[in-house]
Design an enzyme around this catalytic site. Structure first.
Site, PDB file in Angstrom:
ATOM      1  N   THR A  37     -11.286  -1.729  12.972  1.00  0.00           N
ATOM      2  CA  THR A  37     -12.701  -1.469  13.011  1.00  0.00           C
ATOM      3  C   THR A  37     -12.962  -0.358  11.966  1.00  0.00           C
ATOM      4  O   THR A  37     -14.187  -0.391  11.371  1.00  0.00           O
ATOM      5  CB  THR A  37     -13.597  -1.182  14.300  1.00  0.00           C
ATOM      6  N   ASP A  38     -12.153   0.464  11.830  1.00  0.00           N
ATOM      7  CA  ASP A  38     -12.662   1.957  10.925  1.00  0.00           C
ATOM      8  C   ASP A  38     -12.839   1.514   9.703  1.00  0.00           C
ATOM      9  O   ASP A  38     -14.005   2.093   9.118  1.00  0.00           O
ATOM     10  CB  ASP A  38     -11.361   2.698  11.195  1.00  0.00           C
ATOM     11  N   GLY A 122       7.456   3.588  11.627  1.00  0.00           N
ATOM     12  CA  GLY A 122       6.962   2.000  11.859  1.00  0.00           C
ATOM     13  C   GLY A 122       6.542   1.544  13.194  1.00  0.00           C
ATOM     14  O   GLY A 122       6.623   0.557  13.590  1.00  0.00           O
ATOM     15  N   SER A 126       1.452   6.162  13.610  1.00  0.00           N
ATOM     16  CA  SER A 126       0.684   6.929  12.417  1.00  0.00           C
ATOM     17  C   SER A 126       1.769   8.149  11.860  1.00  0.00           C
ATOM     18  O   SER A 126       1.180   9.401  11.825  1.00  0.00           O
ATOM     19  CB  SER A 126      -0.517   7.510  12.646  1.00  0.00           C
ATOM     20  N   SER A 127       2.957   7.763  11.728  1.00  0.00           N
ATOM     21  CA  SER A 127       3.768   8.854  11.079  1.00  0.00           C
ATOM     22  C   SER A 127       3.340   9.149   9.708  1.00  0.00           C
ATOM     23  O   SER A 127       3.294  10.086   9.087  1.00  0.00           O
ATOM     24  CB  SER A 127       5.127   8.607  11.151  1.00  0.00           C
ATOM     25  N   GLU A 160      -3.076   7.748   0.717  1.00  0.00           N
ATOM     26  CA  GLU A 160      -2.429   6.618   1.085  1.00  0.00           C
ATOM     27  C   GLU A 160      -2.821   5.613   0.121  1.00  0.00           C
ATOM     28  O   GLU A 160      -2.109   4.534  -0.037  1.00  0.00           O
ATOM     29  CB  GLU A 160      -2.743   6.261   2.497  1.00  0.00           C
ATOM     30  N   ASP A 172      -6.474   7.128  11.587  1.00  0.00           N
ATOM     31  CA  ASP A 172      -5.376   7.910  11.523  1.00  0.00           C
ATOM     32  C   ASP A 172      -5.406   9.364  11.309  1.00  0.00           C
ATOM     33  O   ASP A 172      -4.918  10.393  12.126  1.00  0.00           O
ATOM     34  CB  ASP A 172      -4.414   7.369  10.901  1.00  0.00           C
TER      35      ASP A 172
HETATM   36  C1  GLA Z   1      -3.664   1.358  10.484  1.00  0.00           C
HETATM   37  C2  GLA Z   1      -4.731   1.996   9.535  1.00  0.00           C
HETATM   38  C3  GLA Z   1      -5.834   2.410  10.199  1.00  0.00           C
HETATM   39  C4  GLA Z   1      -6.538   1.495  11.184  1.00  0.00           C
HETATM   40  C5  GLA Z   1      -5.533   0.518  11.866  1.00  0.00           C
HETATM   41  C6  GLA Z   1      -5.937  -0.627  12.692  1.00  0.00           C
HETATM   42  O1  GLA Z   1      -3.244   2.349  11.433  1.00  0.00           O
HETATM   43  O2  GLA Z   1      -3.885   3.115   8.957  1.00  0.00           O
HETATM   44  O3  GLA Z   1      -6.883   3.130   9.405  1.00  0.00           O
HETATM   45  O4  GLA Z   1      -7.218   0.683  10.217  1.00  0.00           O
HETATM   46  O5  GLA Z   1      -4.248   0.265  11.087  1.00  0.00           O
HETATM   47  O6  GLA Z   1      -7.218  -0.180  13.530  1.00  0.00           O
END
Ligand code: GLA
Length: 389
Positions: A37-38, A122, A126-127, A160, A172
């Site tokens: 959704t972000d 992985g 969010s590494s 990124e 993230d």
């Molecule tokens: C990854 C992306 C985030 C987000 C999620 C799914 O983690 O880095 O920005 O979109 O996927 O919610």
């Protein structure tokens, strides 16, 4: 693929001899609800966690930047003026950060950096954001760049996009930097306004189950989902000209455009609108300490990700289905971009050990893969552990 080393004493010796000027703790994150959704300007509910990457940094008075990952015995060196991003992927996050800082007109000089981490790569925690934001945060202090936290978040996201090629949203990086201990963030990704919700869920806990698979569809399909949402917006704009994102339309308006849309596009858009509503309901449930409702919303989120947004995989579906027959588990869903990584489970503390045992055996029997399990808690965003400047 980088191979992890495990000689702890050797690592500690290296860190002690390094004499860092600054040490930064850069955490990973979980997301309770609000997936994909972000980048659709919607709502998310992440928080930083107690697993992190540590950055040991010092300036070296030259133009040379030397970064070593001691866990993987890997390093990269580059000239600050000619960074050359065409290297192994893990280095691109870091070179991207250096370049994005320079784009803001800030002057950087050479530095030495050692990285060490207990964040699995992985696993959907969010590494990558921790890698980007930790370096940006550290360089900001080391060279007194006077960047605001939100600038650090945004430049890390740009690194990124521009140097790794994943068109990620802001969740993230925002969670890694802005989180507060013992809270989750309810973030509006349109306005970037946010609310810190106390996360007091005792006697329940957050349990992460890592499938230990990372299907290589993840990054390509991620960008495809973004494009599919954009196709939906283009169709909605024909009837509702002020539609800039999926945030600007209601479910009723979307339904009215259904016959103009390919079925796939319609399912993607419906998922996003429904997931936004779920985040709002989940915030209410959390405020009312109604964890049963919260858990049901997690299951509904998973179903949407599985059948409407189609970013799950058989391993994640197996773990989510397996949890359903355990009444000590109130909710479970895949977490993050999808196609592998972790499920997040809301589970009674008394059931954690037995459940890990049971689900690990079942998962191994099904896929011949060992599951990794750990409980986690909301933690503070990026912090300075040492400042000897
Ligand atoms: C990854 C992306 C985030 C987000 C999620 C799914 O983690 O880095 O920005 O979109 O996927 O919610």
């Amino acid at each position: 693929m980088l191979k992890k080393l495990s000689n702890n004493q050797k690592k500690q010796d290296k860190l002690d001899n390094f004499k860092a000027e600054i040490v930064i703790n850069s955490p990973g994150r979980v997301n309770l609800i609000g997936e994909h959704t972000d980048y659709n300007n919607g709502f998310v509910m992440p928080t930083a966690i107690d697993k992190k990457i540590l950055f040991y940094l010092k300036s070296n008075g030259s133009d040379q930047c030397n970064i070593t990952s001691i866990d993987y015995d890997a390093s990269v060196s580059f000239d600050i003026n000619v960074p050359d991003p065409d290297r192994e992927e893990w280095t691109q996050y870091l070179i991207g950060v250096v370049e994005e800082i320079k784009k803001l007109g800030k002057t950087l000089k050479g530095f030495d950096c050692i990285i060490t981490s207990d964040l699995p790569v992985g696993a959907g925690i969010s590494s990558s954001a921790a890698l980007e934001c930790g370096l940006a945060f550290g360089l900001n202090l080391l060279f007194d760049l006077k960047l605001e936290k939100l600038q650090i978040v945004k430049l890390s996201q740009s690194a990124e996009h521009n140097y790794v090629g994943t068109k990620c949203g802001i969740m993230d990086q925002f969670a890694s930097v802005m989180s507060k201990d013992a809270h989750v963030i309810k973030l509006d990704c349109q306005s970037l306004e946010y609310e810190l919700l106390p996360f007091d869920i005792a006697p329940y806990k957050l349990l992460l189950l890592n499938t230990n698979v990372a299907h290589n569809l993840a990054s390509s399909e991620y960008n495809v989902r973004r494009q599919e949402c954009e196709q939906g917006i283009a169709i909605l704009q024909q009837d509702y000209e002020n539609t800039n994102s999926l945030r600007d339309v209601s479910i009723v308006q979307l339904k009215q455009c259904k016959n103009k849309m390919d079925d796939v596009i319609y399912r993607r858009c419906s998922y996003v609108l429904q997931e936004n509503e779920r985040v709002l309901k989940a915030s209410e449930a959390l405020r009312n300490n109604d964890l049963n409702t919260f858990g049901q919303l997690m299951y509904a989120s998973h179903e949407g990700l599985q059948s409407q947004y189609e970013v799950s995989c058989k391993e994640l579906d197996f773990l989510t289905d397996f949890s359903r027959s355990h009444e000590q588990i109130l909710g479970c869903r895949m977490m993050g971009g999808g196609f592998g990584g972790c499920t997040i489970n809301l589970i009674h503390e008394n059931a954690v050990d037995d459940y890990i045992d049971e689900v690990s055996k079942a998962y191994f029997a099904q896929f011949n893969i060992a599951l990794t399990a750990f409980t986690t808690i909301p933690a503070e965003g990026t912090t300075v552990l040492e400042n000897n400047l």
